[in-house]
Write a protein that holds these residues in place. Structure first.
Motif, mmCIF file in Angstrom:
data_model
loop_
_atom_site.group_PDB
_atom_site.id
_atom_site.type_symbol
_atom_site.label_atom_id
_atom_site.label_comp_id
_atom_site.label_asym_id
_atom_site.label_seq_id
_atom_site.Cartn_x
_atom_site.Cartn_y
_atom_site.Cartn_z
ATOM 1 N N LYS A 29 30.227 50.161 -13.968
ATOM 2 C CA LYS A 29 28.806 50.160 -13.675
ATOM 3 C C LYS A 29 28.462 48.967 -12.806
ATOM 4 O O LYS A 29 27.816 49.081 -11.779
ATOM 5 N N ASP A 30 28.947 47.831 -13.255
ATOM 6 C CA ASP A 30 28.649 46.589 -12.565
ATOM 7 C C ASP A 30 29.219 46.607 -11.146
ATOM 8 O O ASP A 30 28.558 46.220 -10.201
ATOM 9 N N LYS A 31 30.458 47.091 -11.025
ATOM 10 C CA LYS A 31 31.107 47.094 -9.732
ATOM 11 C C LYS A 31 30.368 48.014 -8.759
ATOM 12 O O LYS A 31 30.136 47.670 -7.617
ATOM 13 N N PHE A 32 29.971 49.208 -9.249
ATOM 14 C CA PHE A 32 29.344 50.158 -8.350
ATOM 15 C C PHE A 32 27.921 49.755 -7.997
ATOM 16 O O PHE A 32 27.415 50.103 -6.942
ATOM 17 N N LYS A 33 27.293 49.003 -8.850
ATOM 18 C CA LYS A 33 25.967 48.493 -8.514
ATOM 19 C C LYS A 33 26.111 47.555 -7.316
ATOM 20 O O LYS A 33 25.331 47.593 -6.379
ATOM 21 N N ARG A 34 27.148 46.747 -7.362
ATOM 22 C CA ARG A 34 27.389 45.809 -6.258
ATOM 23 C C ARG A 34 27.775 46.548 -4.988
ATOM 24 O O ARG A 34 27.362 46.176 -3.900
ATOM 25 N N ILE A 35 28.569 47.608 -5.136
ATOM 26 C CA ILE A 35 28.989 48.367 -3.958
ATOM 27 C C ILE A 35 27.783 48.975 -3.271
ATOM 28 O O ILE A 35 27.656 48.917 -2.054
ATOM 29 N N ARG A 36 26.884 49.558 -4.062
ATOM 30 C CA ARG A 36 25.713 50.180 -3.469
ATOM 31 C C ARG A 36 24.900 49.165 -2.682
ATOM 32 O O ARG A 36 24.254 49.478 -1.701
ATOM 33 N N LYS A 37 24.963 47.923 -3.145
ATOM 34 C CA LYS A 37 24.206 46.879 -2.461
ATOM 35 C C LYS A 37 24.866 46.502 -1.132
ATOM 36 O O LYS A 37 24.188 46.240 -0.149
ATOM 37 N N ILE A 38 26.182 46.486 -1.108
ATOM 38 C CA ILE A 38 26.865 46.018 0.099
ATOM 39 C C ILE A 38 27.324 47.140 1.020
ATOM 40 O O ILE A 38 27.556 46.911 2.190
ATOM 41 N N CYS A 39 27.486 48.364 0.493
ATOM 42 C CA CYS A 39 27.850 49.511 1.329
ATOM 43 C C CYS A 39 26.789 50.585 1.174
ATOM 44 O O CYS A 39 27.072 51.681 0.715
ATOM 45 N N PRO A 40 25.600 50.305 1.557
ATOM 46 C CA PRO A 40 24.546 51.288 1.290
ATOM 47 C C PRO A 40 24.491 52.291 2.423
ATOM 48 O O PRO A 40 25.018 52.050 3.496
ATOM 49 N N LEU A 41 23.848 53.407 2.168
ATOM 50 C CA LEU A 41 23.480 54.238 3.297
ATOM 51 C C LEU A 41 21.978 54.039 3.384
ATOM 52 O O LEU A 41 21.195 54.932 3.129
ATOM 53 N N GLU A 42 21.589 52.817 3.667
ATOM 54 C CA GLU A 42 20.157 52.520 3.696
ATOM 55 C C GLU A 42 19.541 53.134 4.935
ATOM 56 O O GLU A 42 20.228 53.484 5.878
ATOM 57 N N SER A 43 18.236 53.243 4.895
ATOM 58 C CA SER A 43 17.520 54.028 5.904
ATOM 59 C C SER A 43 17.921 53.626 7.316
ATOM 60 O O SER A 43 18.104 54.476 8.181
ATOM 61 N N ASN A 44 18.096 52.357 7.523
ATOM 62 C CA ASN A 44 18.437 51.864 8.856
ATOM 63 C C ASN A 44 19.752 52.461 9.369
ATOM 64 O O ASN A 44 19.824 53.031 10.447
ATOM 65 N N ILE A 45 20.782 52.355 8.539
ATOM 66 C CA ILE A 45 22.091 52.872 8.922
ATOM 67 C C ILE A 45 22.060 54.389 8.996
ATOM 68 O O ILE A 45 22.575 55.001 9.922
ATOM 69 N N SER A 46 21.407 55.000 8.007
ATOM 70 C CA SER A 46 21.309 56.452 7.977
ATOM 71 C C SER A 46 20.615 56.968 9.241
ATOM 72 O O SER A 46 21.064 57.940 9.851
ATOM 73 N N ARG A 47 19.556 56.323 9.665
ATOM 74 C CA ARG A 47 18.827 56.756 10.856
ATOM 75 C C ARG A 47 19.696 56.609 12.103
ATOM 76 O O ARG A 47 19.758 57.491 12.950
ATOM 77 N N ARG A 48 20.363 55.469 12.176
ATOM 78 C CA ARG A 48 21.254 55.242 13.325
ATOM 79 C C ARG A 48 22.316 56.326 13.416
ATOM 80 O O ARG A 48 22.667 56.773 14.505
ATOM 81 N N LEU A 49 22.852 56.719 12.242
ATOM 82 C CA LEU A 49 23.883 57.754 12.248
ATOM 83 C C LEU A 49 23.314 59.102 12.665
ATOM 84 O O LEU A 49 23.892 59.810 13.486
ATOM 85 N N ARG A 50 22.179 59.456 12.087
ATOM 86 C CA ARG A 50 21.566 60.748 12.417
ATOM 87 C C ARG A 50 21.215 60.821 13.895
ATOM 88 O O ARG A 50 21.405 61.848 14.534
ATOM 89 N N ASN A 51 20.715 59.716 14.438
ATOM 90 C CA ASN A 51 20.403 59.674 15.867
ATOM 91 C C ASN A 51 21.629 59.932 16.725
ATOM 92 O O ASN A 51 21.518 60.369 17.855
ATOM 93 N N ARG A 52 22.794 59.628 16.184
ATOM 94 C CA ARG A 52 24.024 59.857 16.930
ATOM 95 C C ARG A 52 24.668 61.188 16.587
ATOM 96 O O ARG A 52 25.808 61.450 16.927
ATOM 97 N N GLY A 53 23.930 61.974 15.825
ATOM 98 C CA GLY A 53 24.391 63.324 15.539
ATOM 99 C C GLY A 53 25.330 63.446 14.344
ATOM 100 O O GLY A 53 25.980 64.472 14.168
ATOM 101 N N TYR A 54 25.434 62.404 13.509
ATOM 102 C CA TYR A 54 26.312 62.494 12.339
ATOM 103 C C TYR A 54 25.568 63.110 11.165
ATOM 104 O O TYR A 54 24.386 62.841 10.963
ATOM 105 N N ASP A 55 26.299 63.922 10.403
ATOM 106 C CA ASP A 55 25.730 64.516 9.201
ATOM 107 C C ASP A 55 25.956 63.544 8.045
ATOM 108 O O ASP A 55 27.079 63.320 7.625
ATOM 109 N N THR A 56 24.882 62.962 7.538
ATOM 110 C CA THR A 56 25.019 61.920 6.507
ATOM 111 C C THR A 56 24.835 62.470 5.102
ATOM 112 O O THR A 56 24.870 61.719 4.137
ATOM 113 N N LYS A 57 24.630 63.769 4.995
ATOM 114 C CA LYS A 57 24.345 64.357 3.690
ATOM 115 C C LYS A 57 25.535 64.167 2.741
ATOM 116 O O LYS A 57 26.664 64.512 3.074
#
Ligand SMILES: [Zn+2]
Ligand SMILES: [Zn+2]
Length: 183
Positions: free
Chosen positions: A78-106
């Motif tokens: 639990k603890d490890k994955f909480k940290r992972i989500r913080k450091i490897c997020p698919l946060e809106s910024n990254i998600s938007r950048r990917l979608r703009n480049r045509g990547y399927d982030t689903k």
């Protein structure tokens, strides 16, 4: 005033009969004064006695071992994955950048192989992402990932080779491609 008084308060342990300061009793929200009626010393002694009796039962011991192992695993994960989500997020910024480049982030997560390069990522399924993190360590000071035997993953080539061998040995077939989304 009450706070000041409660620090000074004492009570009598029903077990050993000794009058002790309230700090010598474990806190318990259901009790009227917020503390157990048995002092810490007696509580510890009773727990030990209980354990000594139960531990002669092999079945109980084995169950206890399994329970502790699972609890440890659960909390650790639990603890490890909480940290992972913080450091490897698919946060809106990254998600938007990917979608703009045509990547399927689903259903995908962004995995950073080097946290000094926040826009250099792998797009992975949750399963593959978790798998990789089980076999690498992230150094939060230099922001690099390390293999379990301490090798620094400092190039994309190393990252691809380490991650793909982790996935392969865990039976996960997923393409590893670095996406640069800084531009
Ligand atoms: Zn006592
Ligand atoms: Zn990651």
């Amino acid at each position: 005033m009450t706070n000041y008084l409660s620090d000074m308060e004492t009570k009598k342990c029903f077990k050993c009969g000794v009058v002790k300061p309230l700090s010598e009793f474990y806190k318990h929200p259901r009790m009227e004064d917020g503390h157990l009626n048995k002092c810490k010393e007696c509580t510890k002694k009773d727990a030990k006695t209980r354990y000594n009796i139960l531990s002669t039962d092999k079945n109980w011991l084995e169950k206890e071992r399994v329970r502790n192992r699972e609890k440890f695993k659960r909390l650790g994960y639990k603890d490890k994955f909480k940290r992972i989500r913080k450091i490897c997020p698919l946060e809106s910024n990254i998600s938007r950048r990917l979608r703009n480049r045509g990547y399927d982030t689903k259903g995908k997560e962004a995995h950073h192989w080097n946290y000094n390069l926040p826009y250099s990522i792998f797009l992975l399924s949750r399963k593959a992402h978790r798998c990789i993190h089980q076999f690498i360590n992230v150094n939060y000071l230099d922001k690099y990932c390390y293999t379990m035997d301490g090798k620094k993953i400092d190039t994309v080539e190393k990252a691809i080779s380490v991650f793909s061998s982790i996935l392969k040995s865990n039976g996960i077939n997923e393409e590893l491609k670095v996406l640069n989304i800084s531009l």
